[in-house]
Scaffold this active site. Sequence first.
Site, PDB file in Angstrom:
ATOM      1  N   SER A 116       0.850  -1.179   0.000  1.00  0.00           N
ATOM      2  CA  SER A 116       0.000   0.000   0.000  1.00  0.00           C
ATOM      3  C   SER A 116       0.895   1.241   0.000  1.00  0.00           C
ATOM      4  CB  SER A 116      -0.957  -0.018   1.195  1.00  0.00           C
ATOM      5  OG  SER A 116      -1.887   1.035   1.107  1.00  0.00           O
ATOM      6  N   THR A 117       0.759   2.130   0.986  1.00  0.00           N
ATOM      7  CA  THR A 117       1.540   3.369   1.014  1.00  0.00           C
ATOM      8  C   THR A 117       3.044   3.085   0.956  1.00  0.00           C
ATOM      9  OG1 THR A 117      -0.175   4.378   2.355  1.00  0.00           O
ATOM     10  CG2 THR A 117       1.949   5.501   2.301  1.00  0.00           C
ATOM     11  N   HIS A 146      -2.545  -1.168  -3.409  1.00  0.00           N
ATOM     12  CA  HIS A 146      -3.743  -0.354  -3.206  1.00  0.00           C
ATOM     13  C   HIS A 146      -3.676   0.910  -4.047  1.00  0.00           C
ATOM     14  CE1 HIS A 146      -4.189  -2.281   1.055  1.00  0.00           C
ATOM     15  NE2 HIS A 146      -4.592  -3.082   0.089  1.00  0.00           N
ATOM     16  N   MET A 178      -0.315   1.119   5.061  1.00  0.00           N
ATOM     17  CA  MET A 178      -1.183   1.370   6.201  1.00  0.00           C
ATOM     18  C   MET A 178      -2.138   0.187   6.411  1.00  0.00           C
ATOM     19  SD  MET A 178      -2.214   5.398   5.763  1.00  0.00           S
ATOM     20  CE  MET A 178      -2.745   5.309   4.062  1.00  0.00           C
ATOM     21  N   ASP A 227      -4.097  -5.193   5.941  1.00  0.00           N
ATOM     22  CA  ASP A 227      -4.409  -6.045   4.797  1.00  0.00           C
ATOM     23  C   ASP A 227      -3.238  -6.975   4.509  1.00  0.00           C
ATOM     24  OD1 ASP A 227      -5.803  -7.081   2.642  1.00  0.00           O
ATOM     25  OD2 ASP A 227      -5.262  -5.458   1.271  1.00  0.00           O
TER      26      ASP A 227
END
Length: 344
Positions: free
Chosen positions: A167-168, A194, A283, A286
């Site tokens: 993600s991030t 993401h 973040m 997941d």
Amino acid sequence: MFEKIRVLVVDDSALMRKIISDMINSELDMEVIDTARDGEIGIKKAALLKPDVVTLDVEMPNKNGLEALQEIKKHCNCQVIMLSSLTSEGSEITIESLRKGAFDFIQKPSGSISLDISKVKEELIEKIRYAKAHNQKNKLIRKSNIESSRQIKTVNKKIDAVVLGASTGGPKVLFDVITNLPNNLNVPIFVVQHMPAGFTKAFAERLDKNSKLTVKEGQDGQAILPNTVYIAPGGYHMLLEKNKIRLDLSPTIHGVRPAVDKLFTSAAEFYKENLLGCVFTGMGKDGAEGVKKIKANGGYIIAQDELTSTVYGMPKAAYETGCVDVVLPDHKIAEEIIKVVKRT
């Protein structure tokens, strides 16, 4: 009295500057210290004011977001969050900006001038806070110069597929990992990063141009081939079924679609013990449930370490399951994937 997060807002629309500034100033722990109407002015103000975080419009006159980002990073030790509309040019600049050091990006809901920008207020505020925290972590890393690497167990089994989740901070790490893999890995690689719909296509195209492997955005019913990387398209969960990719619109998991958990669980059921999974920076949590499924079926798990993670959320959640086999800094993960897959 706590120190507020100091934010510089750069956007060529006066309306956007006002709305974004109002959203930020409504939070007790942050404030807009100034605004700029284009990239050139933004560069000068960032160098002068030294903000903690810059919100930077992607498509602007004089200098676009990528050009401004590169100059700002030269003169200011701050984190930059890109604000991008979903155009072909905008998505390409955004993906390259993430690779060039942008902390993350926010998609404007309805184009360059989004009257409904308040829809992403919660996301923007959360990312500003994470960006500030990452700045503080970077200072500690520069002081300590520590590199963490923890091997829990070795593996000597046949690997038939690799799954990656991020993600991030993920686009830069995934770019570095995937472009360092050889063209004869002889297994397929499946990726959930993401991102909203549209940006994943630009991400896949950027990777394909720079990788020795073939990189594609996943399509429903697509046959799975070795030496091919499949990127889950934004807005769809990606699953594996009968040696084909399946996309579905089932509800979001952890508020996201695609979800790492959905891919990992599906891949674990299909490849059983012959699966390698890796959880990168991001973040939230997941991937943690998917990691447990992979391990329950006998697979192998890598997690990115805390020091090199932009946000140590997803790798931490994976590690805390007790199912991670090895913890590595980002620059050692491609080497580990090659070693495990080729059993060298």
